[in-house]
Design an enzyme around this catalytic site. Structure first.
Site, PDB file in Angstrom:
ATOM      1  CG  ASN A  56      -0.773  -7.004  -1.366  1.00  0.00           C
ATOM      2  OD1 ASN A  56      -1.375  -7.606  -2.251  1.00  0.00           O
ATOM      3  ND2 ASN A  56      -1.260  -6.856  -0.143  1.00  0.00           N
TER       4      ASN A  56
ATOM      5  CD  GLU B  30      -2.766  -1.321   2.448  1.00  0.00           C
ATOM      6  OE1 GLU B  30      -2.634  -0.486   3.351  1.00  0.00           O
ATOM      7  OE2 GLU B  30      -3.585  -2.247   2.508  1.00  0.00           O
TER       8      GLU B  30
ATOM      9  CG  ASP C 152     -13.069  -8.514   1.678  1.00  0.00           C
ATOM     10  OD1 ASP C 152     -12.835  -7.627   0.832  1.00  0.00           O
ATOM     11  OD2 ASP C 152     -12.743  -8.401   2.871  1.00  0.00           O
TER      12      ASP C 152
ATOM     13  CD  GLU D 103      -4.921  -7.734   1.705  1.00  0.00           C
ATOM     14  OE1 GLU D 103      -5.758  -6.943   2.185  1.00  0.00           O
ATOM     15  OE2 GLU D 103      -3.691  -7.566   1.815  1.00  0.00           O
TER      16      GLU D 103
ATOM     17  CG  HIS E  22     -10.059  -5.463   0.654  1.00  0.00           C
ATOM     18  ND1 HIS E  22     -10.360  -6.569   1.414  1.00  0.00           N
ATOM     19  CD2 HIS E  22      -8.745  -5.223   0.862  1.00  0.00           C
ATOM     20  CE1 HIS E  22      -9.284  -6.976   2.062  1.00  0.00           C
ATOM     21  NE2 HIS E  22      -8.286  -6.177   1.737  1.00  0.00           N
TER      22      HIS E  22
HETATM   23  O1  9MR Z   1      -7.945  -7.799   8.360  1.00  0.00           O
HETATM   24  C1  9MR Z   1      -6.945  -7.059   9.027  1.00  0.00           C
HETATM   25  C2  9MR Z   1      -7.472  -6.507  10.336  1.00  0.00           C
HETATM   26  O2  9MR Z   1      -7.716  -7.577  11.234  1.00  0.00           O
HETATM   27  C3  9MR Z   1      -6.472  -5.530  10.939  1.00  0.00           C
HETATM   28  O3  9MR Z   1      -7.048  -4.917  12.066  1.00  0.00           O
HETATM   29  C4  9MR Z   1      -6.080  -4.487   9.911  1.00  0.00           C
HETATM   30  C5  9MR Z   1      -4.997  -3.559  10.424  1.00  0.00           C
HETATM   31  O4  9MR Z   1      -3.768  -4.179  10.451  1.00  0.00           O
HETATM   32  O5  9MR Z   1      -5.564  -5.121   8.741  1.00  0.00           O
HETATM   33  C6  9MR Z   1      -6.520  -5.924   8.119  1.00  0.00           C
HETATM   34  O6  9MR Z   1      -5.947  -6.464   6.943  1.00  0.00           O
HETATM   35  C7  9MR Z   1      -5.577  -5.502   5.954  1.00  0.00           C
HETATM   36  C8  9MR Z   1      -4.372  -5.997   5.237  1.00  0.00           C
HETATM   37  O7  9MR Z   1      -3.335  -6.272   6.144  1.00  0.00           O
HETATM   38  C9  9MR Z   1      -3.894  -5.026   4.194  1.00  0.00           C
HETATM   39  N1  9MR Z   1      -4.962  -4.676   3.277  1.00  0.00           N
HETATM   40  C10 9MR Z   1      -6.195  -4.259   3.894  1.00  0.00           C
HETATM   41  C11 9MR Z   1      -6.671  -5.292   4.898  1.00  0.00           C
HETATM   42  C12 9MR Z   1      -8.020  -4.925   5.463  1.00  0.00           C
HETATM   43  O8  9MR Z   1      -7.937  -3.739   6.199  1.00  0.00           O
END
Ligand code: 9MR
Length: 457
Positions: free
Chosen positions: A210, A168, A278, A276, A247
């Site tokens: 990513n 990101e 969904d 990822e 997402h």
């Molecule tokens: O699903 C993850 C959530 O449990 C955490 O609180 C959050 C912060 O670290 O990260 C979420 O996963 C993220 C991923 O690491 C990167 N892309 C976005 C995802 C959803 O927020």
């Protein structure tokens, strides 16, 4: 010094089909979608994806491995895992210089016992930084970031198929600019520096960039990431893959040019992964389209959904996943499985007979110890081997693999590799006298590892 060279054969790793599991699954089918005329209709997501030379994975929250309903679905359906949070910077290095690998190692262990591939997520990110890192800047931060990349990639060396090296790093909106962050302020070259450090630490892992909102080919952010990857490839910065998080907020947010985005990145000479996935309310058509788009692009290696049941999701109120809170398959699950089963099987690497279970080989004693091979579990695309050493309590064993086969995971020893990636020297690490490893067949289902030597001490 930049080095984009790597062990050969890795991109072929996933082409072999999971014929054995698929056949077993067919016999045990409960509610599977059987398509008339298709060569086989696998009854699980992982088996069907493997038949198409892909993986189908999920994010895993390690604490949920204690939930048997969760683990039952995980083990049955998925052949790839990503730690949802346990490999993030704050989880692995909560205090500077103090690494905490317990939860991440537990997931890797679980994956290994199930023959699942592991995606490492993520080495460098503006978010989820531990407090000590958030407060850093400049050279101090750059060095701390590079040290984190090196330490973590070294710790997991041999266990990780793909690393999300950088996550990101681009801004949303129309600017096409990098995201402002403490890492970005260390200099624009922070991303390539991270990739180089990761390659050096684990030459056998595929290295990915990513991001989210890089799904629509027309978006400035997509174009900006594309130009970065193009630039990296042209300058030999070691990058192997791009992860599209995907997402989606609903059917409309799945862009009709998604396939163009996947194939455009692939045309740069990198693999693409849907990392990822969904989709709000889990519409069947959007899920089906994503699968079809991945299957249409040869370099789309697989799909990871961001959780198993809706109740496991980071946005559970949107019910975006393939299983409901009770663990039942939703219509989106059926759509995904049908799309996978309907996909064409890649032309190479499908063993027509189950691979041999292997002939135990006991090499002559060479350096004061004996290493005895015991064949382990065999899947359609990979197999496990364990090696027991006798005659010494500390040892090093040299194991040679026949290319394009490739070792993808090891346990209970400390491996090092020759430059080809095909000869592994495994040293005792206090975990006992039996070590093991997983070998990807990559289209060669008959070769088996050879022990070259066993040396005491
Ligand atoms: O699903 C993850 C959530 O449990 C955490 O609180 C959050 C912060 O670290 O990260 C979420 O996963 C993220 C991923 O690491 C990167 N892309 C976005 C995802 C959803 O927020």
């Amino acid at each position: 010094m930049a080095n984009s060279s790597r062990a050969p054969g890795r991109s072929r790793r996933l082409r072999a089909a999971l014929v054995v599991s698929a056949a077993v699954g067919l016999l045990a089918t409960a509610g599977a979608v059987v398509l008339p005329g298709s060569a086989s209709a696998a009854s699980t997501l992982g088996a069907s994806a493997a038949e198409r030379g892909r993986y189908f994975g999920t994010a895993v929250a390690v604490s949920r491995l204690n939930d048997s309903a969760y683990t039952t679905i995980l083990n049955r359906e998925f052949n790839q895992v990503t730690a949802e949070n346990e490999m993030k910077i704050d989880a692995l290095q909560p205090n500077q210089g103090q690494f905490n690998y317990g939860n991440a190692d537990r997931l890797v262990q679980h994956a290994r016992s199930q023959g699942m591939l592991v995606r490492g997520h993520t080495l460098a990110w503006h978010s989820q930084q531990p407090g000590w890192m958030q407060n850093m800047s400049g050279t101090t931060l750059r060095n701390a970031m590079l040290n984190h990349v090196t330490q973590v990639a070294t710790h997991f060396r041999g266990q990780i198929e793909w690393w999300d090296v950088v996550n990101e790093a681009f801004a949303d909106g129309s600017s096409g600019a990098r995201r402002d962050s403490n890492l970005q302020r260390t200099g624009n070259d922070w991303i390539e520096a991270a990739f180089r450090a990761a390659r050096q630490a684990d030459p056998n892992a595929d290295l990915c960039y990513n991001d989210y909102n890089i799904d629509n080919w027309n978006d400035a952010k997509t174009q900006a990431v594309y130009r970065m990857v193009q630039d990296f490839k042209s300058r030999g910065v070691p990058i192997d893959c791009v992860g599209l998080q995907s997402h989606f907020t609903g059917g409309s947010n799945y862009p009709s040019n998604y396939r163009t985005t996947l194939s455009s990145f692939a045309a740069l000479g990198v693999d693409v992964h849907i990392t990822e996935l969904d989709i709000r309310n889990a519409p069947t058509d959007a899920y089906r389209n994503v699968v079809n788009d991945c299957l249409a692009v040869a370099r789309c290696k697989g799909i990871t959904v961001w959780g198993i049941r809706d109740s496991d999701s980071w946005r559970s109120s949107e019910n975006p996943l393939l299983f409901n809170g009770s663990g039942q398959k939703k219509p989106a699950y059926d759509a995904v499985l049908a799309a996978l089963n309907n996909g064409t099987t890649p032309p190479t690497g499908n063993p027509t007979t189950p691979p041999p279970t292997g002939n135990p080989t006991t090499p002559p004693p060479s350096g004061g110890c004996t290493a005895t091979v015991t064949p382990g579990q065999v899947w359609g695309d990979r197999y496990n081997t364990s090696v027991t050493v006798s005659g010494a309590s500390t040892w090093s064993v040299v194991v040679a693999i026949t290319a394009p086969q490739k070792i993808s995971a090891t346990w209970s020893g400390s491996p090092t590799w020759d430059s080809s990636g095909n000869v592994m020297t495994m040293r005792s690490n206090g975990s006992g006298n039996t070590f093991g490893f997983t070998t990807m067949m990559n289209g060669n289902s008959s070769a088996r590892p050879q022990i070259r030597s066993c040396t005491a001490g």
